[in-house]
Every structure is written in structure tokens, then in C-alpha cells.
Design an enzyme around this catalytic site. Structure first.
Site, PDB file in Angstrom:
ATOM      1  N   HIS A  92     125.501 -53.206  36.492  1.00 48.50           N
ATOM      2  CA  HIS A  92     126.860 -54.369  36.560  1.00 48.50           C
ATOM      3  C   HIS A  92     128.170 -52.736  36.417  1.00 48.50           C
ATOM      4  O   HIS A  92     127.446 -51.811  36.827  1.00 48.50           O
ATOM      5  CB  HIS A  92     127.452 -55.291  35.761  1.00 48.50           C
ATOM      6  CG  HIS A  92     128.056 -55.557  34.853  1.00 48.50           C
ATOM      7  ND1 HIS A  92     129.982 -54.911  35.123  1.00 48.50           N
ATOM      8  CD2 HIS A  92     128.859 -57.014  35.613  1.00 48.50           C
ATOM      9  CE1 HIS A  92     130.925 -56.197  35.018  1.00 48.50           C
ATOM     10  NE2 HIS A  92     129.861 -57.771  35.442  1.00 48.50           N
ATOM     11  N   GLU A 162     130.208 -58.231  42.644  1.00 51.67           N
ATOM     12  CA  GLU A 162     131.339 -58.860  42.087  1.00 51.67           C
ATOM     13  C   GLU A 162     132.307 -56.955  42.607  1.00 51.67           C
ATOM     14  O   GLU A 162     132.130 -56.475  41.816  1.00 51.67           O
ATOM     15  CB  GLU A 162     130.645 -58.683  41.143  1.00 51.67           C
ATOM     16  CG  GLU A 162     129.874 -59.803  39.914  1.00 51.67           C
ATOM     17  CD  GLU A 162     129.560 -59.603  38.656  1.00 51.67           C
ATOM     18  OE1 GLU A 162     129.676 -60.611  38.116  1.00 51.67           O
ATOM     19  OE2 GLU A 162     129.855 -58.422  38.520  1.00 51.67           O
TER      20      GLU A 162
HETATM   21  P1  PGA Z   1     135.497 -61.994  34.334  1.00 53.93           P
HETATM   22  O1  PGA Z   1     134.311 -61.050  34.760  1.00 53.93           O
HETATM   23  O2  PGA Z   1     134.532 -63.333  35.008  1.00 53.93           O
HETATM   24  O3  PGA Z   1     135.625 -61.651  33.419  1.00 53.93           O
HETATM   25  O4  PGA Z   1     135.988 -61.369  35.353  1.00 53.93           O
HETATM   26  C1  PGA Z   1     132.788 -61.407  35.518  1.00 53.93           C
HETATM   27  C2  PGA Z   1     131.618 -60.088  35.214  1.00 53.93           C
HETATM   28  O5  PGA Z   1     131.552 -59.196  35.349  1.00 53.93           O
HETATM   29  O6  PGA Z   1     130.656 -60.752  36.236  1.00 53.93           O
END
Ligand code: PGA
Length: 247
Positions: A92, A162
């Protein structure tokens, strides 16, 4: 099958996680929707108990690549599996850019997860600087290659796109345009063929909420969403699940 991934990050401690999990337990997952809760390590067992008997599944937010031993502070993929995890996020952005996790670390964690039967969700994404300097594809290509090249059973790895700049907290909190997500997901689908993944499962994450989820979940190569902030609000989760029921 579509996926809803709830990444509670370090937003909620034990008590709040228990309460939130009990609210999740009251939300029925639509048919053909897999819901995965990724609580803090400390709350894992409590959350597992709270959703026992429902279809909610559990995922780790992070795992160690070492199986057991003198590794202070680490929790292995096997320990998570034993506690009921079926999935784990790997790489992540907050792990990569705040805690300094490298592509090499990410690969070892994927291998550790696969070796105990967890499904790794490999997170990839470009930073705002990458985007500004035209290095979006370069970054994604590199992250995918270092994680997946010559990896046995690479087809068991799920991928989450992401973009770092689109995530609440570490980024702007402004979601990526659906048209861009469509392009990137199509590109990822082609890109990972060389690693033996012919039908990849690809999620989008970054400021997804009840108001914008439809724009992503209706795209052909978006198989689910990863939510952070929205996942802390059961009403938002309920709306996203209602939309998923129509997909
Ligand atoms: P967020 O986070 O929805 O708060 O932007 C998404 C993630 O990091 O998976």
C-alpha cells in the site's frame, strides 16, 4: 464477482473497530460480491468474532515476509492466516511512501502471502510527482515488474491501482477521473499478461465513496474498489453495497 475492500488503516482502535464490525455484520453482502475488512492487527480477532457467521471476510493491511522468529513488531502471513485472514494488502502507498517499503520488500511479502494461501492484493500507484513528470506508466510498469516477473502463481495475485495523490491523507483526497482509471486498468490488463496473468482482478482505490463508486464499478476492467475513509461510515458502505447489488 465484484469486490469491496474496506481498509480501516490506523483510523480505529479496538473499541471502535469492534463497534464498526458489528455494524458491518448487519450489512448484507449482495450475491456475487466479496467484502473484505482489513482492520488493524490489534483488532483483528475482535473483528473476526463480530462478523462470524456472516459472509464478510478478513484481510491484513500488511504482513511480514518472515514466517516466525526473532522479528520484533512483525506479524507473519501465517499468523494472519491462522487468525482467519484470506487476503492481505501488499505495498500500500502508505507502506511504501511513509514507512519506506521497497519494491523488493513488496515482492517478498507477496511470496510470503502466497506460500500460506493468502490472496495478496498488490497495490500500485504513481505519486503526484510521477504524474507531473510524465512517469505514471514508468512507475506502474516498474512496480508490476518487480513484484510479478518470474513469480510462481502470479495469477493468484490481485492488483489494486491506487494513485498516491488520490488517497485521503497521503494524497489530495481527489479521486482519479474515471476515464483515466479506465485507461490505466485496460493498460494493466495488457501489461500483466507477460507475467502469466491472463484474467487479472483489478481494483481501484483512492477517495472512493458512495457518490462516485458507480463511475468506477461500471468500467469493464474494474473488479472492485478499495475504500479507506468511506469504509469508516456504515451508511457509505451500505450505499456502495447497494450499488454493487445492481452491477
Ligand atoms: P481513501 O483510501 O479511500 O481514504 O482515499 C483508499 C486507500 O488507501 O486504500
Amino acid at each position: 464477482m465484484k469486490y469491496f475492500i474496506a481498509n480501516w488503516k490506523m483510523y480505529v482502535g479496538l473499541e471502535k473497530s469492534r463497534a464498526l464490525a458489528m455494524q458491518y455484520a448487519g450489512l448484507v453482502l449482495p450475491q456475487d460480491v466479496t467484502g473484505v475488512i482489513c482492520p488493524t492487527t490489534l483488532s483483528f480477532t475482535e473483528v473476526s468474532r463480530a462478523v462470524a457467521g456472516t459472509n464478510w471476510q478478513l484481510g491484513a493491511q500488511n504482513v511480514s515476509w518472515t514466517p516466525e522468529g526473532a522479528y520484533t513488531g512483525a506479524v507473519s502471513a501465517e499468523f494472519f492466516r491462522e487468525a482467519g485472514a484470506r487476503y492481505t494488502l501488499v505495498g500500500h502507498s502508505e507502506r511504501r511512501y511513509i514507512f519506506g517499503e521497497t519494491d523488493h520488500d513488496v515482492r517478498k511479502k507477496i511470496m510470503a502471502a502466497l506460500s500460506v494461501g493468502l490472496t495478496p492484493i498488490l497495490c500500485v500507484g504513481e505519486t503526484a510527482d510521477d504524474l507531473a513528470s510524465g512517469k505514471r506508466q514508468y512507475r506502474l510498469k516498474k512496480q508490476l515488474m518487480l513484484a510479478l516477473e518470474d513469480l510462481p502463481n502470479a495469477d493468484r495475485v490481485f492488483i489494486a491501482y491506487e494513485p498516491v495523490w488520490a488517497i485521503h491523507g497521503i494524497g489530495s483526497g481527489i479521486a482519479c477521473l474515471p476515464a483515466d482509471v479506465a485507461d490505466i486498468h485496460n493498460w494493466i490488463k495488457e501489461e500483466v499478461k507477460q507475467y502469466g496473468i491472463s484474467e487479472p482482478t483489478i481494483f481501484y482505490g483512492g477517495s472512493v465513496n458512495a457518490g462516485n463508486c458507480a463511475a468506477y464499478l461500471t468500467l469493464p476492467n474494474v473488479h472492485g474498489v478499495v475504500t479507506g475513509t468511506a469504509s469508516l461510515h456504515p451508511a457509505e458502505v451500505k450505499s456502495i453495497l447497494s450499488f454493487l447489488a445492481t452491477c
